[in-house]
Every structure is written in C-alpha cells, then in structure tokens.
Motif scaffolding. Structure first.
Motif, PDB file in Angstrom:
ATOM      1  N   VAL A  45      -0.802  10.026   3.902  1.00  0.00           N
ATOM      2  CA  VAL A  45      -0.062  10.541   5.057  1.00  0.00           C
ATOM      3  C   VAL A  45       0.424  11.965   4.797  1.00  0.00           C
ATOM      4  O   VAL A  45       0.373  12.829   5.682  1.00  0.00           O
ATOM      5  CB  VAL A  45       1.114   9.601   5.398  1.00  0.00           C
ATOM      6  CG1 VAL A  45       2.007  10.226   6.462  1.00  0.00           C
ATOM      7  CG2 VAL A  45       0.598   8.253   5.881  1.00  0.00           C
TER       8      VAL A  45
ATOM      9  N   GLY B 117      -6.414   5.445   5.471  1.00  0.00           N
ATOM     10  CA  GLY B 117      -5.317   4.485   5.491  1.00  0.00           C
ATOM     11  C   GLY B 117      -5.767   3.101   5.925  1.00  0.00           C
ATOM     12  O   GLY B 117      -5.330   2.090   5.362  1.00  0.00           O
ATOM     13  N   THR B 118      -6.647   3.044   6.919  1.00  0.00           N
ATOM     14  CA  THR B 118      -7.176   1.759   7.373  1.00  0.00           C
ATOM     15  C   THR B 118      -7.953   1.069   6.262  1.00  0.00           C
ATOM     16  O   THR B 118      -7.853  -0.151   6.066  1.00  0.00           O
ATOM     17  CB  THR B 118      -8.088   1.971   8.603  1.00  0.00           C
ATOM     18  OG1 THR B 118      -7.328   2.588   9.648  1.00  0.00           O
ATOM     19  CG2 THR B 118      -8.651   0.657   9.099  1.00  0.00           C
TER      20      THR B 118
ATOM     21  N   LEU C 155      -0.637   4.947   0.562  1.00  0.00           N
ATOM     22  CA  LEU C 155      -0.488   5.412   1.938  1.00  0.00           C
ATOM     23  C   LEU C 155       0.371   6.667   2.018  1.00  0.00           C
ATOM     24  O   LEU C 155       0.107   7.552   2.847  1.00  0.00           O
ATOM     25  CB  LEU C 155       0.114   4.304   2.809  1.00  0.00           C
ATOM     26  CG  LEU C 155      -0.775   3.073   3.025  1.00  0.00           C
ATOM     27  CD1 LEU C 155      -0.020   2.012   3.818  1.00  0.00           C
ATOM     28  CD2 LEU C 155      -2.062   3.458   3.755  1.00  0.00           C
TER      29      LEU C 155
ATOM     30  N   GLN D  42       0.143   3.795  11.773  1.00  0.00           N
ATOM     31  CA  GLN D  42      -1.061   3.420  11.036  1.00  0.00           C
ATOM     32  C   GLN D  42      -1.102   1.926  10.767  1.00  0.00           C
ATOM     33  O   GLN D  42      -2.070   1.227  11.101  1.00  0.00           O
ATOM     34  CB  GLN D  42      -1.094   4.186   9.716  1.00  0.00           C
ATOM     35  CG  GLN D  42      -2.137   3.722   8.728  1.00  0.00           C
ATOM     36  CD  GLN D  42      -3.504   4.310   8.973  1.00  0.00           C
ATOM     37  OE1 GLN D  42      -3.799   5.388   8.501  1.00  0.00           O
ATOM     38  NE2 GLN D  42      -4.352   3.618   9.705  1.00  0.00           N
ATOM     39  N   VAL D  43      -0.053   1.398  10.167  1.00  0.00           N
ATOM     40  CA  VAL D  43      -0.017  -0.011   9.799  1.00  0.00           C
ATOM     41  C   VAL D  43       0.026  -0.895  11.039  1.00  0.00           C
ATOM     42  O   VAL D  43      -0.712  -1.891  11.150  1.00  0.00           O
ATOM     43  CB  VAL D  43       1.195  -0.293   8.886  1.00  0.00           C
ATOM     44  CG1 VAL D  43       1.355  -1.794   8.662  1.00  0.00           C
ATOM     45  CG2 VAL D  43       1.040   0.430   7.560  1.00  0.00           C
TER      46      VAL D  43
ATOM     47  N   GLY E  27       0.748  -1.249   0.000  1.00  0.00           N
ATOM     48  CA  GLY E  27       0.000   0.000   0.000  1.00  0.00           C
ATOM     49  C   GLY E  27       0.774   1.293   0.000  1.00  0.00           C
ATOM     50  O   GLY E  27       0.167   2.365   0.029  1.00  0.00           O
ATOM     51  N   TRP E  28       2.114   1.250  -0.065  1.00  0.00           N
ATOM     52  CA  TRP E  28       2.864   2.489   0.106  1.00  0.00           C
ATOM     53  C   TRP E  28       2.533   3.538  -0.947  1.00  0.00           C
ATOM     54  O   TRP E  28       2.560   4.745  -0.659  1.00  0.00           O
ATOM     55  CB  TRP E  28       4.368   2.200   0.125  1.00  0.00           C
ATOM     56  CG  TRP E  28       4.962   1.735  -1.176  1.00  0.00           C
ATOM     57  CD1 TRP E  28       5.101   0.457  -1.604  1.00  0.00           C
ATOM     58  CD2 TRP E  28       5.504   2.568  -2.206  1.00  0.00           C
ATOM     59  NE1 TRP E  28       5.684   0.423  -2.846  1.00  0.00           N
ATOM     60  CE2 TRP E  28       5.953   1.708  -3.236  1.00  0.00           C
ATOM     61  CE3 TRP E  28       5.645   3.947  -2.366  1.00  0.00           C
ATOM     62  CZ2 TRP E  28       6.525   2.201  -4.406  1.00  0.00           C
ATOM     63  CZ3 TRP E  28       6.222   4.429  -3.524  1.00  0.00           C
ATOM     64  CH2 TRP E  28       6.662   3.559  -4.536  1.00  0.00           C
TER      65      TRP E  28
ATOM     66  N   ILE F 254      -5.357  -0.376   3.719  1.00  0.00           N
ATOM     67  CA  ILE F 254      -4.641  -1.537   4.251  1.00  0.00           C
ATOM     68  C   ILE F 254      -5.537  -2.777   4.240  1.00  0.00           C
ATOM     69  O   ILE F 254      -5.122  -3.869   3.826  1.00  0.00           O
ATOM     70  CB  ILE F 254      -4.135  -1.243   5.678  1.00  0.00           C
ATOM     71  CG1 ILE F 254      -3.053  -0.161   5.644  1.00  0.00           C
ATOM     72  CG2 ILE F 254      -3.587  -2.511   6.339  1.00  0.00           C
ATOM     73  CD1 ILE F 254      -2.726   0.403   7.011  1.00  0.00           C
TER      74      ILE F 254
ATOM     75  N   LEU G  54       3.422   6.324   9.332  1.00  0.00           N
ATOM     76  CA  LEU G  54       3.156   5.099   8.578  1.00  0.00           C
ATOM     77  C   LEU G  54       3.241   3.873   9.482  1.00  0.00           C
ATOM     78  O   LEU G  54       2.385   2.971   9.422  1.00  0.00           O
ATOM     79  CB  LEU G  54       4.156   4.985   7.425  1.00  0.00           C
ATOM     80  CG  LEU G  54       3.846   3.960   6.336  1.00  0.00           C
ATOM     81  CD1 LEU G  54       2.496   4.244   5.697  1.00  0.00           C
ATOM     82  CD2 LEU G  54       4.945   3.970   5.280  1.00  0.00           C
TER      83      LEU G  54
END
Length: 292
Positions: free
Chosen positions: A48, A116-117, A44, A265-266, A40-41, A120, A262
C-alpha cells in the motif's frame, strides 16, 4: 439456505479463512476481513505504501505545483467580478496535468491492487507469499486491471455528471469488477453488475460499510491537510521552506489515508469471495489457483 453455523450446505467449509459461506452473515464477513489483515499486514503495508500512498503524494505535489490561485491573488483586480488574465488556460492546464497524473499513477495503483489480492488469497489458502512474488504478480496483471479501471472511472464520471446519484450507483455496482477481473479475467463490468443485483441487499450492505470507512478516513485526512497547509499561504511552493512544509503535509495526509486503502482492498476481496460462495461451493484454495 440453512442457518450458519447450525447447518452448512455440502461443499462449504464454515472455517474457510477467506470465503464466508451462505448464511455466515455480517459477523462471518467481518471476521474474515479482520483475519486477512492479521495474516497479511506485514506484506500489505509496504504494498500500500509503494503503490497507493506514494502515488497519492506525487499527485498532491503536482496539483499544488500547477495550482494558479496564488498568481490570481497576486494579480488582483479592481473588478471583483472579472476573471484573472489567462483564467481559462490556467484551469485547463491544472485539470489536464492532474488528470494525467491520476491516469498514469493509476497503473501503479493497479499493480498494488493485484499484488494485495494475491497476498490475501494465497495466505488464506496456506500458500507461501513474499513481497517480491506479490509485486511480480501485480506487474503481470497491472496493465489489464488499469485499462478496466480507466473505463470504470469514465463510466462513474459520466454518471456523476447526471446529478451525482447515477455515479454513486455505478460506483457501487462496479465495486467488484476489480476482483472479477483478477480471478476470472473476463467481462468484469457485466459480471460485477450481475453480482451486485443478484444479491443487492447483501452486496450493497458490505460495500456501504467499506465506503463509510473510506469516506471517514478520507474526510479526516482532508481536514487535517487543510488545517496544516493553511499557514503556508496561497503559494506553498514559492520558497524552499514552504515547499518542504507542503511536502511534509501531503506525506502525512497520505499516510493517514492508509487504513482506507487497506480496508477497501481487504473488504472487496472478501466480499467477492462471499458472492462466489453464493453461486457455488468455493474455497480459498480454488480462488488462489484461479489467480494464476
């Protein structure tokens, strides 16, 4: 619980890219965090940047703009023990403006946490994702998450006032409240407390690792900001040149803090998924469906 991967309870998938099954251990948790970043970068990072880094820059600029220390230094006094004129009002203004900026921009940050959730979880479930869809989901959930975040911040702040340690405890115990709200949308504070205490060692270990990464990155960025801002003097916004310099400094510092956002979040999403697996069989597909 049987050991992993030698034996997995019925209903659990040891290959699930998001949910660490019981017995998966720290290695399983870390691998899923790493997998989430790899998948996901590309989405994400802009989330972010827009919802965490940009608000941090604005808050820093607002703080510098309302910092009265330059006026105090310029006023001077023959009595080193005497407070500058208007000291109380200046401090109150600085506190009120900074707190107001943090509260307002917390809504934007909540949007980013929700978006972000969504990214992911849906990626782990093999579903299609896009930046526009993530931000739309974030907008739907931002207000509710923001409200709970304000309440949690108040509780943690009160805890800090009682010799700091209660605040640290509350920060750890409430660490899963955000994911709880997004996936379950009810009683996030009480639910986070129960998750934390039901598997204290496991949850605490994961959260401490996340907090350590966040702390190291934040401290390093803070030191760099202090060193870079020192040559600009006590009134960094006093001239266009120094104002541009301080804008560059706070922007670079905020960008350096990006890995901390990051990781948090992850790490918290994967930790929440792991705790759900300890309660009953669950997979990334079901969690994606729960996000709505």
């Amino acid at each position: 619980m049987p050991p992993y991967p030698g034996g997995v309870l019925p209903g659990y998938d040891p290959a699930d890219p998001l949910v660490t099954p019981p017995g998966g251990g720290l290695e399983g948790w870390f691998n899923r965090c790493l997998g989430a970043v790899r998948r996901g970068w590309r989405l994400l990072l802009p989330i972010v940047l827009l919802t965490q880094v940009l608000p941090a820059v604005v808050i820093a600029i607002v703080t510098y703009a309302t910092d009265p220390s330059a006026e105090w230094a310029a006023a001077g006094t023959d009595d080193p023990a005497a407070l500058p004129d208007g000291f109380g009002a200046d401090v109150a203004t600085l506190f009120a403006v900074t707190l107001g900026a943090v509260v307002v921009f917390g809504l934007v940050q909540s949007l980013g946490w929700a978006a972000g959730t969504w990214v992911i979880t849906r990626q782990a479930a093999g579903e299609g994702v896009g930046l526009a869809g993530a931000l739309r989901y974030g907008l739907r959930r931002a207000l509710g998450l923001w409200g709970w975040s304000l309440l949690m911040g108040l509780l943690i702040g009160i805890g800090v006032c009682f010799c700091v340690l209660p605040g640290v405890y509350l920060a750890f115990a409430l660490s899963l409240a955000g994911p709880v709200y997004l996936f379950e949308r009810q009683a996030p504070i009480g639910r986070s407390f129960r998750m934390f205490h039901d598997r204290l060692g496991l949850v605490l270990g994961r959260v401490v690792l996340i907090a350590a990464v966040v702390l190291m990155v934040t401290v390093a960025a803070g030191v760099i900001e202090a060193v870079a801002a020192a040559p600009l003097g006590t009134a960094p916004l006093g001239s266009p040149g120094t104002a541009l310099g301080i804008f560059a400094v706070v922007t670079i510092t905020a960008l350096l803090s990006l890995p901390a956002h990051l990781a948090q979040q992850v790490g918290l999403v994967v930790t929440y998924a792991e705790q759900r697996a300890h309660e009953a069989p669950v997979n990334a597909g079901r969690l994606a469906a729960e996000l709505g």
